[in-house]
Write a protein that holds these residues in place. Structure first.
Motif, mmCIF file in Angstrom:
data_model
loop_
_atom_site.group_PDB
_atom_site.id
_atom_site.type_symbol
_atom_site.label_atom_id
_atom_site.label_comp_id
_atom_site.label_asym_id
_atom_site.label_seq_id
_atom_site.Cartn_x
_atom_site.Cartn_y
_atom_site.Cartn_z
ATOM 1 N N ARG A 81 0.842 -1.196 0.000
ATOM 2 C CA ARG A 81 0.000 0.000 0.000
ATOM 3 C C ARG A 81 0.878 1.247 0.000
ATOM 4 O O ARG A 81 1.965 1.234 0.578
ATOM 5 C CB ARG A 81 -0.870 0.053 1.246
ATOM 6 C CG ARG A 81 -1.897 -0.998 1.296
ATOM 7 C CD ARG A 81 -2.743 -0.790 2.533
ATOM 8 N NE ARG A 81 -3.666 -1.886 2.706
ATOM 9 C CZ ARG A 81 -4.440 -2.025 3.742
ATOM 10 N NH1 ARG A 81 -4.382 -1.143 4.732
ATOM 11 N NH2 ARG A 81 -5.256 -3.035 3.830
ATOM 12 N N PRO A 82 0.379 2.306 -0.618
ATOM 13 C CA PRO A 82 1.136 3.568 -0.516
ATOM 14 C C PRO A 82 1.081 4.070 0.926
ATOM 15 O O PRO A 82 0.149 3.744 1.674
ATOM 16 C CB PRO A 82 0.399 4.511 -1.464
ATOM 17 C CG PRO A 82 -0.939 3.912 -1.668
ATOM 18 C CD PRO A 82 -0.817 2.435 -1.426
ATOM 19 N N PRO A 83 2.061 4.855 1.349
ATOM 20 C CA PRO A 83 2.054 5.356 2.730
ATOM 21 C C PRO A 83 0.841 6.248 2.975
ATOM 22 O O PRO A 83 0.385 6.975 2.092
ATOM 23 C CB PRO A 83 3.351 6.140 2.852
ATOM 24 C CG PRO A 83 3.813 6.374 1.471
ATOM 25 C CD PRO A 83 3.185 5.332 0.592
ATOM 26 N N ARG A 84 0.324 6.171 4.177
ATOM 27 C CA ARG A 84 -0.822 7.002 4.553
ATOM 28 C C ARG A 84 -0.373 8.410 4.893
ATOM 29 O O ARG A 84 0.694 8.592 5.471
ATOM 30 C CB ARG A 84 -1.516 6.424 5.778
ATOM 31 C CG ARG A 84 -2.280 5.184 5.496
ATOM 32 C CD ARG A 84 -2.984 4.751 6.748
ATOM 33 N NE ARG A 84 -4.013 3.791 6.428
ATOM 34 C CZ ARG A 84 -4.757 3.209 7.313
ATOM 35 N NH1 ARG A 84 -4.590 3.480 8.585
ATOM 36 N NH2 ARG A 84 -5.683 2.358 6.949
ATOM 37 N N PRO A 85 -1.213 9.380 4.560
ATOM 38 C CA PRO A 85 -0.876 10.751 4.976
ATOM 39 C C PRO A 85 -1.041 10.875 6.490
ATOM 40 O O PRO A 85 -1.761 10.085 7.113
ATOM 41 C CB PRO A 85 -1.904 11.610 4.234
ATOM 42 C CG PRO A 85 -3.037 10.691 3.947
ATOM 43 C CD PRO A 85 -2.451 9.315 3.809
#
Length: 66
Positions: free
Chosen positions: A4-8
């Motif tokens: 998954r892309p990193p969470r903000p």
């Protein structure tokens, strides 16, 4: 397994809320900072906010390197 892309971050950075700092040697910056200071002294927080908005806009227009 997919990554998954990193969470903000959950909360915005406090830098966003810090009043802008005038650039040394710039007359327009110094004038806007003086207006902000006078508004703070008079407890006119609407004028303080206006001065901050104008100073941020000036910093982007006149002092942005991009």
């Amino acid at each position: 397994m997919t990554t998954r892309p990193p969470r903000p971050p959950l909360y915005p950075s406090y830098e966003k809320y810090r009043p802008p700092a005038p650039t040394d040697g710039c007359e327009a910056c110094q004038e806007l900072a003086a207006r902000r200071s006078a508004a703070q002294t008079a407890f006119d927080y609407s004028a303080v906010s206006d001065a901050n908005v104008r100073l941020r806009a000036h910093l982007l227009d006149a002092h942005s390197s991009t």
